[in-house]
Design a protein around this motif. Structure first.
Motif, PDB file in Angstrom:
ATOM      1  N   VAL A  93       0.826  -1.200   0.000  1.00 22.55           N
ATOM      2  CA  VAL A  93       0.000   0.000   0.000  1.00 22.55           C
ATOM      3  C   VAL A  93       0.862   1.253   0.000  1.00 22.55           C
ATOM      4  CG1 VAL A  93      -1.743   1.325   1.273  1.00 22.55           C
ATOM      5  CG2 VAL A  93      -1.871  -1.180   1.202  1.00 22.55           C
ATOM      6  N   THR A  94       0.534   2.172  -0.906  1.00 25.47           N
ATOM      7  CA  THR A  94       1.134   3.505  -0.924  1.00 25.47           C
ATOM      8  C   THR A  94       0.025   4.525  -0.688  1.00 25.47           C
ATOM      9  OG1 THR A  94       2.894   2.878  -2.475  1.00 25.47           O
ATOM     10  CG2 THR A  94       2.369   5.225  -2.305  1.00 25.47           C
ATOM     11  N   VAL A  95       0.240   5.424   0.248  1.00 23.13           N
ATOM     12  CA  VAL A  95      -0.728   6.479   0.538  1.00 23.13           C
ATOM     13  C   VAL A  95      -0.104   7.812   0.149  1.00 23.13           C
ATOM     14  CG1 VAL A  95      -2.223   7.543   2.260  1.00 23.13           C
ATOM     15  CG2 VAL A  95      -1.614   5.119   2.464  1.00 23.13           C
ATOM     16  N   VAL A  96      -0.825   8.577  -0.650  1.00 19.67           N
ATOM     17  CA  VAL A  96      -0.343   9.863  -1.137  1.00 19.67           C
ATOM     18  C   VAL A  96      -1.186  10.970  -0.517  1.00 19.67           C
ATOM     19  CG1 VAL A  96       0.136  11.270  -3.174  1.00 19.67           C
ATOM     20  CG2 VAL A  96       0.304   8.766  -3.322  1.00 19.67           C
ATOM     21  N   SER A  97      -0.528  11.923   0.124  1.00 20.78           N
ATOM     22  CA  SER A  97      -1.273  13.005   0.766  1.00 20.78           C
ATOM     23  C   SER A  97      -0.325  14.142   1.143  1.00 20.78           C
ATOM     24  CB  SER A  97      -1.978  12.488   2.027  1.00 20.78           C
ATOM     25  OG  SER A  97      -2.735  13.514   2.651  1.00 20.78           O
ATOM     26  N   ARG A  98      -0.916  15.330   1.359  1.00 22.77           N
ATOM     27  CA  ARG A  98      -0.112  16.459   1.850  1.00 22.77           C
ATOM     28  C   ARG A  98       0.252  16.267   3.311  1.00 22.77           C
ATOM     29  NH1 ARG A  98      -3.881  21.444   0.060  1.00 22.77           N
ATOM     30  NH2 ARG A  98      -5.400  19.951   0.888  1.00 22.77           N
ATOM     31  N   SER A  99      -0.600  15.572   4.067  1.00 21.54           N
ATOM     32  CA  SER A  99      -0.347  15.322   5.485  1.00 21.54           C
ATOM     33  C   SER A  99      -1.006  14.002   5.869  1.00 21.54           C
ATOM     34  CB  SER A  99      -0.894  16.462   6.349  1.00 21.54           C
ATOM     35  OG  SER A  99      -2.296  16.587   6.169  1.00 21.54           O
ATOM     36  N   PHE A 100      -0.598  13.459   7.007  1.00 18.36           N
ATOM     37  CA  PHE A 100      -1.084  12.138   7.425  1.00 18.36           C
ATOM     38  C   PHE A 100      -1.458  12.165   8.908  1.00 18.36           C
ATOM     39  CE2 PHE A 100       1.873  11.587   3.962  1.00 18.36           C
ATOM     40  CZ  PHE A 100       1.240  10.680   3.128  1.00 18.36           C
ATOM     41  N   LEU A 101      -2.517  11.456   9.243  1.00 21.60           N
ATOM     42  CA  LEU A 101      -2.849  11.268  10.644  1.00 21.60           C
ATOM     43  C   LEU A 101      -1.741  10.472  11.333  1.00 21.60           C
ATOM     44  CD1 LEU A 101      -6.652  10.323  10.456  1.00 21.60           C
ATOM     45  CD2 LEU A 101      -5.669  12.488  11.228  1.00 21.60           C
ATOM     46  N   PRO A 102      -1.518  10.704  12.635  1.00 22.96           N
ATOM     47  CA  PRO A 102      -0.441   9.974  13.335  1.00 22.96           C
ATOM     48  C   PRO A 102      -0.611   8.460  13.272  1.00 22.96           C
ATOM     49  CG  PRO A 102      -1.253  11.812  14.667  1.00 22.96           C
ATOM     50  CD  PRO A 102      -2.179  11.695  13.493  1.00 22.96           C
ATOM     51  N   GLU A 103      -1.857   7.989  13.138  1.00 21.01           N
ATOM     52  CA  GLU A 103      -2.115   6.540  13.133  1.00 21.01           C
ATOM     53  C   GLU A 103      -1.495   5.822  11.941  1.00 21.01           C
ATOM     54  OE1 GLU A 103      -5.343   8.432  15.571  1.00 21.01           O
ATOM     55  OE2 GLU A 103      -4.274   8.867  13.714  1.00 21.01           O
ATOM     56  N   PHE A 104      -1.093   6.568  10.920  1.00 23.70           N
ATOM     57  CA  PHE A 104      -0.437   5.928   9.779  1.00 23.70           C
ATOM     58  C   PHE A 104       0.926   5.363  10.174  1.00 23.70           C
ATOM     59  CE2 PHE A 104      -3.522   8.209   7.181  1.00 23.70           C
ATOM     60  CZ  PHE A 104      -3.747   7.313   6.151  1.00 23.70           C
ATOM     61  N   SER A 105       1.539   5.937  11.207  1.00 24.51           N
ATOM     62  CA  SER A 105       2.846   5.476  11.637  1.00 24.51           C
ATOM     63  C   SER A 105       2.757   4.037  12.138  1.00 24.51           C
ATOM     64  CB  SER A 105       3.373   6.376  12.761  1.00 24.51           C
ATOM     65  OG  SER A 105       4.616   5.916  13.227  1.00 24.51           O
ATOM     66  N   GLY A 106       3.592   3.186  11.601  1.00 20.02           N
ATOM     67  CA  GLY A 106       3.606   1.790  12.013  1.00 20.02           C
ATOM     68  C   GLY A 106       2.562   0.927  11.332  1.00 20.02           C
ATOM     69  N   LEU A 107       1.771   1.513  10.442  1.00 21.52           N
ATOM     70  CA  LEU A 107       0.728   0.743   9.781  1.00 21.52           C
ATOM     71  C   LEU A 107       1.290  -0.222   8.742  1.00 21.52           C
ATOM     72  CD1 LEU A 107      -2.373   0.449   9.642  1.00 21.52           C
ATOM     73  CD2 LEU A 107      -2.390   2.215   7.867  1.00 21.52           C
ATOM     74  N   GLY A 108       2.441   0.148   8.185  1.00 18.06           N
ATOM     75  CA  GLY A 108       3.041  -0.703   7.166  1.00 18.06           C
ATOM     76  C   GLY A 108       2.867  -0.165   5.767  1.00 18.06           C
ATOM     77  N   ALA A 109       2.141   0.939   5.631  1.00 15.32           N
ATOM     78  CA  ALA A 109       1.953   1.551   4.322  1.00 15.32           C
ATOM     79  C   ALA A 109       3.113   2.502   4.027  1.00 15.32           C
ATOM     80  CB  ALA A 109       0.633   2.297   4.268  1.00 15.32           C
ATOM     81  N   ARG A 110       3.428   2.650   2.768  1.00 14.31           N
ATOM     82  CA  ARG A 110       4.396   3.662   2.350  1.00 14.31           C
ATOM     83  C   ARG A 110       3.650   4.985   2.235  1.00 14.31           C
ATOM     84  NH1 ARG A 110       5.979   4.854  -3.607  1.00 14.31           N
ATOM     85  NH2 ARG A 110       7.671   6.360  -3.383  1.00 14.31           N
ATOM     86  N   CYS A 111       4.064   5.970   2.988  1.00 13.43           N
ATOM     87  CA  CYS A 111       3.398   7.275   2.985  1.00 13.43           C
ATOM     88  C   CYS A 111       4.222   8.253   2.157  1.00 13.43           C
ATOM     89  CB  CYS A 111       3.215   7.797   4.403  1.00 13.43           C
ATOM     90  SG  CYS A 111       2.063   6.813   5.400  1.00 13.43           S
ATOM     91  N   LEU A 112       3.633   8.743   1.086  1.00  9.74           N
ATOM     92  CA  LEU A 112       4.323   9.651   0.170  1.00  9.74           C
ATOM     93  C   LEU A 112       3.707  11.035   0.284  1.00  9.74           C
ATOM     94  CD1 LEU A 112       6.347  10.083  -2.149  1.00  9.74           C
ATOM     95  CD2 LEU A 112       4.544   9.357  -3.731  1.00  9.74           C
ATOM     96  N   GLU A 113       4.482  11.980   0.759  1.00  9.95           N
ATOM     97  CA  GLU A 113       3.983  13.347   0.928  1.00  9.95           C
ATOM     98  C   GLU A 113       4.014  14.077  -0.414  1.00  9.95           C
ATOM     99  OE1 GLU A 113       5.010  17.318   3.579  1.00  9.95           O
ATOM    100  OE2 GLU A 113       5.541  15.326   4.351  1.00  9.95           O
ATOM    101  N   ALA A 114       2.850  14.455  -0.890  1.00 19.63           N
ATOM    102  CA  ALA A 114       2.727  15.138  -2.178  1.00 19.63           C
ATOM    103  C   ALA A 114       1.403  15.879  -2.225  1.00 19.63           C
ATOM    104  CB  ALA A 114       2.818  14.141  -3.330  1.00 19.63           C
ATOM    105  N   ASP A 115       1.375  16.958  -3.002  1.00 17.20           N
ATOM    106  CA  ASP A 115       0.169  17.774  -3.145  1.00 17.20           C
ATOM    107  C   ASP A 115      -0.459  17.464  -4.493  1.00 17.20           C
ATOM    108  OD1 ASP A 115      -1.819  19.657  -3.277  1.00 17.20           O
ATOM    109  OD2 ASP A 115      -0.572  21.324  -2.611  1.00 17.20           O
ATOM    110  N   LEU A 116      -1.572  16.760  -4.462  1.00 18.40           N
ATOM    111  CA  LEU A 116      -2.222  16.355  -5.700  1.00 18.40           C
ATOM    112  C   LEU A 116      -2.694  17.547  -6.513  1.00 18.40           C
ATOM    113  CD1 LEU A 116      -3.167  13.931  -7.360  1.00 18.40           C
ATOM    114  CD2 LEU A 116      -5.276  13.898  -6.021  1.00 18.40           C
ATOM    115  N   SER A 117      -3.029  18.666  -5.839  1.00 22.65           N
ATOM    116  CA  SER A 117      -3.554  19.844  -6.539  1.00 22.65           C
ATOM    117  C   SER A 117      -2.496  20.513  -7.410  1.00 22.65           C
ATOM    118  CB  SER A 117      -4.110  20.852  -5.536  1.00 22.65           C
ATOM    119  OG  SER A 117      -3.082  21.366  -4.711  1.00 22.65           O
ATOM    120  N   THR A 118      -1.217  20.287  -7.113  1.00 24.28           N
ATOM    121  CA  THR A 118      -0.148  20.879  -7.916  1.00 24.28           C
ATOM    122  C   THR A 118       0.542  19.845  -8.800  1.00 24.28           C
ATOM    123  OG1 THR A 118       1.498  20.520  -6.161  1.00 24.28           O
ATOM    124  CG2 THR A 118       0.263  22.597  -6.108  1.00 24.28           C
ATOM    125  N   MET A 119       0.029  18.647  -8.801  1.00 20.25           N
ATOM    126  CA  MET A 119       0.650  17.565  -9.556  1.00 20.25           C
ATOM    127  C   MET A 119       0.092  17.518 -10.973  1.00 20.25           C
ATOM    128  SD  MET A 119       0.715  13.546  -8.410  1.00 20.25           S
ATOM    129  CE  MET A 119       1.340  14.005  -6.783  1.00 20.25           C
TER     130      MET A 119
END
Length: 206
Positions: free
Chosen positions: A35-61
């Motif tokens: 799992v890859t999650v793309v977002s400008r920010s992430f809830l703390p619960e994402f930590s340790g979930l096992g997903a790859r968290c990619l910080e990115a702004d979809l509105s400027t992509m």
């Protein structure tokens, strides 16, 4: 739509949105998929979930960058609070040949059901979004009505193997197995333990 149960081991799921909805979707899929999650920010619960968290702004992509994120994706989920942004992800997913689920916006081609999971069974329930309370009601009803369902499944599997050795006709074997399932006492015996229940069931039906 047709319900399917799919092995997602090794499959790539891309989720857009680091809020509560994205977290729920990521939790659902992280047990099996990559799992890859793309977002400008992430809830703390994402930590340790096992997903790859990619910080990115979809509105400027731009579209090319979005397409790159979906390269190799089996399933794409739009879980942002912006409907048009979610719809854009959906269009990109279709172009990439990925399945698409939209949490908010135009409907995708994939629904994520409510899941009832035991040790020996997996049930998926969906109302197509019409009534989210109904799947929960059915799950609670199943758990309350059949608290020993896992034990019954294992007992039926043991009984089936025994019947194969002692009852030649398949239709006769099926009749016995159905009779056990409809026997209230057989379900009650399971509360005393699987082995004891199995012996009492054999005494009654074999």
């Amino acid at each position: 739509m047709v319900p399917l149960i799919i092995d997602l081991a090794g499959r790539h799921v891309v989720i857009f949105g680091g809020g509560a909805v994205g977290l729920r979707k990521a939790t659902y899929f992280c047990r099996e998929a990559e799992v890859t999650v793309v977002s400008r920010s992430f809830l703390p619960e994402f930590s340790g979930l096992g997903a790859r968290c990619l910080e990115a702004d979809l509105s400027t992509m731009d579209d090319n960058a979005l397409a790159d994120l979906l390269d190799g994706a089996f399933l794409t989920i739009a879980a942002t609070s912006d409907e048009e942004m979610n719809n854009r992800v959906g269009r990109a997913a279709r172009e990439a040949g990925a399945l698409f689920n939209n949490a908010r916006g135009n409907g995708g081609d994939t629904l994520i059901p409510s899941v009832v999971r035991g040790e020996e069974y997996l049930l998926a329930i969906s109302t197509g979004g019409a009534s989210p309370a109904v799947p929960r009601f059915l799950r609670e009803h199943l758990e309350e009505t059949y608290p020993h369902l896992d034990s019954m499944i294992r007992t039926e599997a043991r009984l089936r193997e025994t019947l194969k050795q002692t009852v030649p006709d398949q239709a006769d074997r099926a009749t016995v197995l159905r009779a056990v399932l409809h026997d209230p006492e057989a379900w009650a015996w399971l509360a005393e333990g699987e082995d004891k229940a199995y012996e009492r069931i054999k005494e009654r039906y074999l």
